[in-house]
Design a protein around this motif. Structure first.
Motif, mmCIF file in Angstrom:
data_model
loop_
_atom_site.group_PDB
_atom_site.id
_atom_site.type_symbol
_atom_site.label_atom_id
_atom_site.label_comp_id
_atom_site.label_asym_id
_atom_site.label_seq_id
_atom_site.Cartn_x
_atom_site.Cartn_y
_atom_site.Cartn_z
ATOM 1 N N TYR A 43 0.806 -1.219 0.000
ATOM 2 C CA TYR A 43 0.000 0.000 0.000
ATOM 3 C C TYR A 43 0.844 1.276 0.000
ATOM 4 C CZ TYR A 43 1.242 0.586 4.924
ATOM 5 O OH TYR A 43 1.924 0.759 6.091
ATOM 6 N N ARG A 44 2.111 1.183 0.350
ATOM 7 C CA ARG A 44 2.932 2.373 0.578
ATOM 8 C C ARG A 44 3.073 3.281 -0.651
ATOM 9 N NH1 ARG A 44 4.707 -1.553 4.000
ATOM 10 N NH2 ARG A 44 4.990 -0.926 6.191
ATOM 11 N N PRO A 45 3.166 2.745 -1.881
ATOM 12 C CA PRO A 45 3.226 3.657 -3.028
ATOM 13 C C PRO A 45 2.002 4.556 -3.177
ATOM 14 C CG PRO A 45 3.994 1.481 -3.661
ATOM 15 C CD PRO A 45 3.422 1.348 -2.281
ATOM 16 N N LEU A 46 0.889 4.182 -2.562
ATOM 17 C CA LEU A 46 -0.330 4.978 -2.667
ATOM 18 C C LEU A 46 -0.443 6.043 -1.572
ATOM 19 C CD1 LEU A 46 -2.962 2.163 -3.401
ATOM 20 C CD2 LEU A 46 -1.874 3.721 -5.040
ATOM 21 N N VAL A 47 0.423 5.955 -0.570
ATOM 22 C CA VAL A 47 0.290 6.830 0.596
ATOM 23 C C VAL A 47 0.376 8.301 0.215
ATOM 24 C CG1 VAL A 47 1.464 7.575 2.708
ATOM 25 C CG2 VAL A 47 0.997 5.149 2.324
ATOM 26 N N ASN A 48 1.371 8.675 -0.600
ATOM 27 C CA ASN A 48 1.543 10.077 -0.964
ATOM 28 C C ASN A 48 0.355 10.602 -1.774
ATOM 29 O OD1 ASN A 48 3.984 10.034 0.344
ATOM 30 N ND2 ASN A 48 5.233 9.958 -1.510
ATOM 31 N N VAL A 49 -0.159 9.750 -2.659
ATOM 32 C CA VAL A 49 -1.312 10.157 -3.473
ATOM 33 C C VAL A 49 -2.532 10.393 -2.591
ATOM 34 C CG1 VAL A 49 -2.888 9.451 -5.316
ATOM 35 C CG2 VAL A 49 -0.444 8.914 -5.486
ATOM 36 N N LEU A 50 -2.804 9.455 -1.701
ATOM 37 C CA LEU A 50 -3.965 9.597 -0.817
ATOM 38 C C LEU A 50 -3.775 10.766 0.150
ATOM 39 C CD1 LEU A 50 -4.838 5.874 -0.005
ATOM 40 C CD2 LEU A 50 -5.996 7.438 -1.569
ATOM 41 N N ALA A 51 -2.557 10.994 0.587
ATOM 42 C CA ALA A 51 -2.292 12.125 1.477
ATOM 43 C C ALA A 51 -2.589 13.442 0.771
ATOM 44 C CB ALA A 51 -0.852 12.097 1.955
ATOM 45 N N THR A 52 -2.260 13.515 -0.517
ATOM 46 C CA THR A 52 -2.582 14.717 -1.297
ATOM 47 C C THR A 52 -4.085 14.918 -1.383
ATOM 48 O OG1 THR A 52 -0.573 14.410 -2.622
ATOM 49 C CG2 THR A 52 -2.279 15.861 -3.516
ATOM 50 N N ILE A 53 -4.823 13.824 -1.591
ATOM 51 C CA ILE A 53 -6.283 13.907 -1.644
ATOM 52 C C ILE A 53 -6.842 14.373 -0.300
ATOM 53 C CG2 ILE A 53 -8.408 12.547 -1.888
ATOM 54 C CD1 ILE A 53 -6.886 10.776 -3.871
ATOM 55 N N VAL A 54 -6.273 13.864 0.780
ATOM 56 C CA VAL A 54 -6.730 14.241 2.120
ATOM 57 C C VAL A 54 -6.533 15.726 2.370
ATOM 58 C CG1 VAL A 54 -6.222 14.002 4.587
ATOM 59 C CG2 VAL A 54 -6.506 11.972 3.178
ATOM 60 N N ILE A 55 -5.342 16.240 2.050
ATOM 61 C CA ILE A 55 -5.079 17.646 2.346
ATOM 62 C C ILE A 55 -5.898 18.566 1.443
ATOM 63 C CG2 ILE A 55 -3.081 17.965 0.810
ATOM 64 C CD1 ILE A 55 -1.797 19.564 3.143
ATOM 65 N N LEU A 56 -6.097 18.181 0.174
ATOM 66 C CA LEU A 56 -6.936 18.983 -0.716
ATOM 67 C C LEU A 56 -8.393 18.964 -0.256
ATOM 68 C CD1 LEU A 56 -5.475 18.072 -4.228
ATOM 69 C CD2 LEU A 56 -5.161 20.194 -2.944
ATOM 70 N N GLY A 57 -8.853 17.765 0.157
ATOM 71 C CA GLY A 57 -10.220 17.660 0.657
ATOM 72 C C GLY A 57 -10.436 18.438 1.932
ATOM 73 N N SER A 58 -9.435 18.461 2.788
ATOM 74 C CA SER A 58 -9.561 19.181 4.061
ATOM 75 C C SER A 58 -9.577 20.695 3.862
ATOM 76 C CB SER A 58 -8.416 18.796 5.003
ATOM 77 O OG SER A 58 -7.168 19.209 4.478
ATOM 78 N N LEU A 59 -9.073 21.158 2.718
ATOM 79 C CA LEU A 59 -9.054 22.596 2.436
ATOM 80 C C LEU A 59 -10.330 23.078 1.752
ATOM 81 C CD1 LEU A 59 -5.363 23.023 1.194
ATOM 82 C CD2 LEU A 59 -6.355 24.057 3.242
ATOM 83 N N LEU A 60 -11.184 22.172 1.321
ATOM 84 C CA LEU A 60 -12.394 22.568 0.594
ATOM 85 C C LEU A 60 -13.365 23.417 1.424
ATOM 86 C CD1 LEU A 60 -13.215 19.397 -1.546
ATOM 87 C CD2 LEU A 60 -12.301 21.592 -2.319
ATOM 88 N N PRO A 61 -13.659 23.033 2.678
ATOM 89 C CA PRO A 61 -14.555 23.894 3.471
ATOM 90 C C PRO A 61 -13.943 25.277 3.677
ATOM 91 C CG PRO A 61 -14.329 21.728 4.488
ATOM 92 C CD PRO A 61 -13.287 21.816 3.425
ATOM 93 N N GLU A 62 -14.751 26.315 3.459
ATOM 94 C CA GLU A 62 -14.230 27.675 3.516
ATOM 95 C C GLU A 62 -14.023 28.177 4.942
ATOM 96 O OE1 GLU A 62 -16.866 30.066 1.262
ATOM 97 O OE2 GLU A 62 -16.411 29.087 -0.654
ATOM 98 N N ASN A 63 -14.784 27.647 5.890
ATOM 99 C CA ASN A 63 -14.686 28.150 7.260
ATOM 100 C C ASN A 63 -15.118 27.075 8.245
ATOM 101 O OD1 ASN A 63 -17.635 28.248 7.239
ATOM 102 N ND2 ASN A 63 -17.392 30.125 6.029
ATOM 103 N N ALA A 64 -15.006 27.386 9.518
ATOM 104 C CA ALA A 64 -15.340 26.418 10.567
ATOM 105 C C ALA A 64 -16.814 26.044 10.540
ATOM 106 C CB ALA A 64 -14.971 26.979 11.935
ATOM 107 N N ALA A 65 -17.674 26.997 10.183
ATOM 108 C CA ALA A 65 -19.109 26.705 10.128
ATOM 109 C C ALA A 65 -19.414 25.639 9.078
ATOM 110 C CB ALA A 65 -19.895 27.974 9.823
ATOM 111 N N MET A 66 -18.751 25.729 7.936
ATOM 112 C CA MET A 66 -18.962 24.735 6.886
ATOM 113 C C MET A 66 -18.432 23.367 7.318
ATOM 114 S SD MET A 66 -17.878 24.945 2.851
ATOM 115 C CE MET A 66 -18.868 26.446 2.666
ATOM 116 N N VAL A 67 -17.333 23.361 8.062
ATOM 117 C CA VAL A 67 -16.800 22.095 8.580
ATOM 118 C C VAL A 67 -17.825 21.433 9.501
ATOM 119 C CG1 VAL A 67 -15.007 21.036 9.996
ATOM 120 C CG2 VAL A 67 -14.412 22.832 8.369
#
Length: 364
Positions: free
Chosen positions: A302-326
């Motif tokens: 699974y390790r070759p996929l870790v960096n790709v999934l980590a990128t998806i996680v950080i991009l997804g975590s940035l989508l909400p504009e503010n704490a209220a949306m979170v």
């Protein structure tokens, strides 16, 4: 990939961390919104649903003891439909990773580092997540063993510290909003306990499988032992109406602690322990997602996929504009997540029984 092994006692701790790792700060608020001063009753009912869920997960895993849910889905449904089931499983936990990563970051930024860009905290968190994922399952399990006791003690110290401020009358009358809201909120609470579905990927990695059901139930009960006093304490101190307006009720409780007039700012220690707890929870979910996705595409490691999934996680975590949306996204996931967490394994188990699919060879 199945060379990694964990014990059933480690599984119990991993399940406990996976359930309560991030929600302990906010669970009094979410339950009070739905069930008012009876949120603790909804929590108990949600725990009972979670126990039934563990029974479901174990019964399904026992039919395919050497395989994860992503592997035996193809045996049950066929190659393509099985891949779709596997992808949905991995995607759901990646969604949870992104959401909880954002919760983690804003928990640090809002009360502690208000001048720091949230992207900086997210970046540091994801780098640590990548490192821990490469370290593997045993590392995550061992770290969980180290921190579970201090986390339990911290939660109990908070409740004990604010005990003089509690008014048990705020917990009355029982069943105040009625059975409907309490039961609906219980389903919400069961979503937290349903994250123990990580067991469906971790089962083949156990050294022994004779006491998995017991370990799962112990893990859920440990999480309940941490969450229940916090929910009761939050309502007893603030009342359900004020708790609903607090972003992190448990952190607010920690700020009230005074021991003998000389111990103050106890919330700092609690936040530090919570950060480890939240990090370990996201690490568990991320590991499960990585393994599930690798197996879906027939990748041995699974390790070759870790960096790709980590990128998806950080991009997804940035989508909400503010704490209220979170908070809104969190409420949606928590309100309906139980349907997937229990529904998918139930469908797979029923299909396996009807189609007489199983693979019990080499069971430990």
């Amino acid at each position: 990939m199945k060379q990694e092994r964990i014990t059933t006692s480690q599984l119990a701790i991993v399940v406990a961390i996976a359930v309560m790792g991030t929600v302990v700060l906010s669970v009094p608020r979410t339950l009070s919104i739905g069930a008012e001063n009876s949120g603790w009753i909804s929590l108990m009912l949600g725990w009972a649903i979670g126990l039934a869920g563990i029974f479901l997960f174990v019964r399904l895993a026992e039919r395919f003891p050497q395989k994860t849910i992503t592997e035996y889905s193809a045996l049950v449904f066929g190659r393509w439909l099985g891949k779709l089931v596997s992808l949905s499983f991995s995607a759901y936990f990646i969604l949870l990773c992104a959401l909880y990563t954002r919760v983690f970051a804003q928990t640090i930024v809002i009360p502690l580092l208000p001048e720091t860009p949230i992207s900086v905290v997210l970046g540091i968190f994801v780098i640590l997540l990548i490192y821990e994922s490469h370290a593997g399952l045993q590392s995550i399990a061992q770290l969980s063993q180290v921190f579970i006791v201090p986390i339990i003690i911290a939660a109990l110290v908070i409740v004990a510290g604010v005990a003089p401020l509690m008014d048990l009358g705020r917990l009355k009358p029982l069943f105040q909003p009625g059975p409907g809201p309490i039961l609906r909120t219980a389903l919400t609470a069961s979503t937290h306990f349903g994250e123990s579905a990580v067991l469906l990927v971790l089962y083949p990695y156990l050294t022994r499988r004779s006491r998995v059901l017991r370990s799962g139930w112990i893990g859920l009960s440990t999480a309940l032992a941490i969450l229940l006093p916090v929910v009761l304490g939050g309502v007893a101190v603030y009342g359900h109406e004020q708790v609903q307006r607090l972003l992190f009720p448990t952190l607010s409780l920690a700020r009230l602690i005074r021991f003998g007039g000389f111990v103050e700012h106890a919330e700092v220690l609690f936040v530090v322990l919570w950060l480890f707890s939240a990090f370990l929870k996201v690490s568990i979910l991320f590991y499960v997602s990585s393994v599930a996705l690798a197996q879906t595409f027939g990748i041995d490691d699974y390790r070759p996929l870790v960096n790709v999934l980590a990128t998806i996680v950080i991009l997804g975590s940035l989508l909400p504009e503010n704490a209220a949306m979170v908070l809104e996204l969190t409420d949606v996931v928590v309100s309906y997540g139980w349907m997937y967490e229990y529904g998918l394994p139930l469908i797979v188990l029923l299909a396996a029984v009807v189609l007489r699919k199983e693979d019990r060879h080499d069971e430990v």
